[in-house]
Motif scaffolding. Structure first.
Motif, mmCIF file in Angstrom:
data_model
loop_
_atom_site.group_PDB
_atom_site.id
_atom_site.type_symbol
_atom_site.label_atom_id
_atom_site.label_comp_id
_atom_site.label_asym_id
_atom_site.label_seq_id
_atom_site.Cartn_x
_atom_site.Cartn_y
_atom_site.Cartn_z
ATOM 1 N N LEU A 1 -125.037 -2.902 -22.094
ATOM 2 C CA LEU A 1 -124.642 -3.226 -20.724
ATOM 3 C C LEU A 1 -125.845 -3.746 -19.955
ATOM 4 O O LEU A 1 -126.880 -3.094 -19.894
ATOM 5 N N ARG A 2 -125.694 -4.939 -19.365
ATOM 6 C CA ARG A 2 -126.764 -5.516 -18.552
ATOM 7 C C ARG A 2 -126.182 -6.148 -17.299
ATOM 8 O O ARG A 2 -125.096 -6.700 -17.317
ATOM 9 N N GLY A 3 -126.934 -6.043 -16.219
ATOM 10 C CA GLY A 3 -126.483 -6.607 -14.958
ATOM 11 C C GLY A 3 -126.328 -5.529 -13.903
ATOM 12 O O GLY A 3 -126.567 -4.344 -14.147
ATOM 13 N N LYS A 4 -125.921 -5.943 -12.734
ATOM 14 C CA LYS A 4 -125.772 -5.025 -11.606
ATOM 15 C C LYS A 4 -124.707 -3.978 -11.896
ATOM 16 O O LYS A 4 -123.597 -4.297 -12.319
ATOM 17 N N LEU A 5 -125.050 -2.715 -11.653
ATOM 18 C CA LEU A 5 -124.118 -1.616 -11.919
ATOM 19 C C LEU A 5 -123.160 -1.462 -10.739
ATOM 20 O O LEU A 5 -123.273 -0.549 -9.926
ATOM 21 N N ASN A 6 -122.204 -2.363 -10.671
ATOM 22 C CA ASN A 6 -121.235 -2.337 -9.577
ATOM 23 C C ASN A 6 -119.990 -1.546 -9.975
ATOM 24 O O ASN A 6 -119.958 -0.881 -11.015
ATOM 25 N N LYS A 7 -118.976 -1.637 -9.157
ATOM 26 C CA LYS A 7 -117.743 -0.873 -9.375
ATOM 27 C C LYS A 7 -117.083 -1.208 -10.709
ATOM 28 O O LYS A 7 -116.616 -0.315 -11.430
ATOM 29 N N VAL A 8 -117.047 -2.486 -11.051
ATOM 30 C CA VAL A 8 -116.432 -2.901 -12.316
ATOM 31 C C VAL A 8 -117.224 -2.353 -13.498
ATOM 32 O O VAL A 8 -116.652 -1.828 -14.464
ATOM 33 N N ALA A 9 -118.547 -2.454 -13.422
ATOM 34 C CA ALA A 9 -119.395 -1.968 -14.512
ATOM 35 C C ALA A 9 -119.195 -0.475 -14.750
ATOM 36 O O ALA A 9 -119.079 -0.021 -15.899
ATOM 37 N N LEU A 10 -119.137 0.294 -13.678
ATOM 38 C CA LEU A 10 -118.966 1.743 -13.813
ATOM 39 C C LEU A 10 -117.601 2.092 -14.408
ATOM 40 O O LEU A 10 -117.483 3.015 -15.219
ATOM 41 N N ALA A 11 -116.575 1.346 -14.009
ATOM 42 C CA ALA A 11 -115.235 1.582 -14.574
ATOM 43 C C ALA A 11 -115.224 1.285 -16.068
ATOM 44 O O ALA A 11 -114.597 2.003 -16.859
ATOM 45 N N ILE A 12 -115.930 0.239 -16.466
ATOM 46 C CA ILE A 12 -116.008 -0.122 -17.888
ATOM 47 C C ILE A 12 -116.730 0.960 -18.678
ATOM 48 O O ILE A 12 -116.289 1.362 -19.762
ATOM 49 N N VAL A 13 -117.850 1.448 -18.140
ATOM 50 C CA VAL A 13 -118.621 2.491 -18.835
ATOM 51 C C VAL A 13 -117.774 3.744 -19.011
ATOM 52 O O VAL A 13 -117.754 4.356 -20.089
ATOM 53 N N ASN A 14 -117.066 4.139 -17.961
ATOM 54 C CA ASN A 14 -116.194 5.313 -18.066
ATOM 55 C C ASN A 14 -115.151 5.132 -19.168
ATOM 56 O O ASN A 14 -114.900 6.039 -19.969
ATOM 57 N N ALA A 15 -114.539 3.953 -19.200
ATOM 58 C CA ALA A 15 -113.500 3.687 -20.196
ATOM 59 C C ALA A 15 -114.073 3.664 -21.609
ATOM 60 O O ALA A 15 -113.457 4.169 -22.555
ATOM 61 N N LEU A 16 -115.260 3.089 -21.768
ATOM 62 C CA LEU A 16 -115.893 3.028 -23.088
ATOM 63 C C LEU A 16 -116.242 4.420 -23.600
ATOM 64 O O LEU A 16 -116.032 4.734 -24.781
ATOM 65 N N CYS A 17 -116.774 5.245 -22.709
ATOM 66 C CA CYS A 17 -117.153 6.605 -23.116
ATOM 67 C C CYS A 17 -115.930 7.419 -23.542
ATOM 68 O O CYS A 17 -116.003 8.232 -24.463
ATOM 69 N N LYS A 18 -114.802 7.189 -22.872
ATOM 70 C CA LYS A 18 -113.573 7.889 -23.253
ATOM 71 C C LYS A 18 -113.107 7.479 -24.648
ATOM 72 O O LYS A 18 -112.444 8.248 -25.345
ATOM 73 N N LYS A 19 -113.456 6.252 -25.044
ATOM 74 C CA LYS A 19 -113.078 5.761 -26.369
ATOM 75 C C LYS A 19 -114.171 6.019 -27.410
ATOM 76 O O LYS A 19 -114.101 5.513 -28.532
ATOM 77 N N ASN A 20 -115.185 6.790 -27.006
ATOM 78 C CA ASN A 20 -116.306 7.126 -27.898
ATOM 79 C C ASN A 20 -117.073 5.896 -28.377
ATOM 80 O O ASN A 20 -117.552 5.843 -29.519
ATOM 81 N N ILE A 21 -117.151 4.900 -27.511
ATOM 82 C CA ILE A 21 -117.977 3.725 -27.788
ATOM 83 C C ILE A 21 -119.296 3.899 -27.051
ATOM 84 O O ILE A 21 -119.317 4.103 -25.837
#
Length: 281
Positions: free
Chosen positions: A113-133
């Motif tokens: 993950l690279r770039g500004k940690l905005n709302k979209v980025a945080l939502a993506i990280v949460n979703a990825l972690c739930k999928k064990n990625i």
């Protein structure tokens, strides 16, 4: 055209110039007019400019978000907009994140993950972690910020060398130097409104979060000049889906809707994933 009728003479330059102008205007966003009736445009003239110009729409949306967030921080419980309470504010972050998630190739177990940690980025990280990625970052300050702002399980976040992961999720403020250091055949998937500058001929670039419009959409060309024809950005689609589903909630500030819910609704209403990958051109 009027001159041609009167003089009964035509100009090749004028003809092709006219065609070029119309095509250019369509490509720059003219398709947005088809979503609003002429009656609405005549009643609210400013809507014409807001719906036609993406940058103005984004600025207005950001202003509304900032106002609501500031009010929440100051302890406000209710914000009254009078009759405008019937209108829901939709920033499109949930669908943008959902599209990015579905753009990640199946079987991926780690992304950078690279770039500004905005709302979209945080939502993506949460979703990825739930999928064990596993989500890797390059810098310690980003690592610490993610630990504080997202719900992660042990081992979900990692610091990574720049030349290791081949799936990059990139947003605003992505460094061009980092792009040049990415491994050969890396896939860059943007989560930003605007596409990154393409600098690598040996890598792949996905489009910004967007989907193909339903075949029932009439006079739909391209909504952004970097997207193919009949393709619409996530932030525009989100408002349409919100209205069609009659969701009685705002999507702004810190609010994120279910990514699965907005994705399923988009597919059900005829929007299709955009799978095309592009080399640097």
């Amino acid at each position: 055209m009027f001159t041609t009728l009167v003089t009964k003479r035509s100009s090749v330059v004028a003809l092709y110039g006219y065609i070029f102008y119309i095509d250019f205007m369509n490509n720059m966003g003219h398709c947005n007019f088809e979503f609003f009736s002429k009656k609405i445009m005549s009643t609210f003239p400013l809507l014409k400019y807001l719906s036609y110009t993406p940058s103005q729409s984004i600025s207005l949306n950001n202003l509304i978000e900032e106002t609501i967030v500031e009010a929440e921080l100051n302890g406000a419980k209710v914000i009254s907009l009078g009759l405008l309470n019937q209108i829901k504010v939709v920033d499109g972050s949930s669908l943008a994140a959902a599209i990015v998630m579905n753009n990640i190739p199946k079987g991926t177990n780690e992304v950078l993950l690279r770039g500004k940690l905005n709302k979209v980025a945080l939502a993506i990280v949460n979703a990825l972690c739930k999928k064990n990625i596993k989500v890797a970052v390059l810098y310690k300050d980003e690592f610490k910020e993610l630990e504080q702002r997202v719900i992660v399980s042990k081992g979900s976040l990692a610091l990574s060398p720049i030349n290791t992961p081949k799936i990059w999720l990139v947003g605003d403020e992505w460094d061009e130097y980092e792009q040049m250091k990415a491994p050969t055949s890396s896939l860059f998937i943007p989560f930003s409104h605007f596409p990154p500058k393409k600098m690598r001929e040996d890598c792949f670039y996905h489009y910004t979060p967007s989907m193909i419009t339903p075949i029932t959409f009439m006079n739909s060309h391209s909504c952004e000049n970097w997207l193919p024809r009949r393709v619409m950005s996530a932030w525009r689609i989100a408002g349409i889906i919100h209205a069609l589903e009659r969701w009685n909630v705002h999507e702004c500030g810190y609010t994120i809707l279910s990514l699965e819910k907005v994705w399923e609704a988009s597919i059900r209403h005829g929007f299709q994933p955009l799978k095309t990958l592009t080399h640097q051109s």
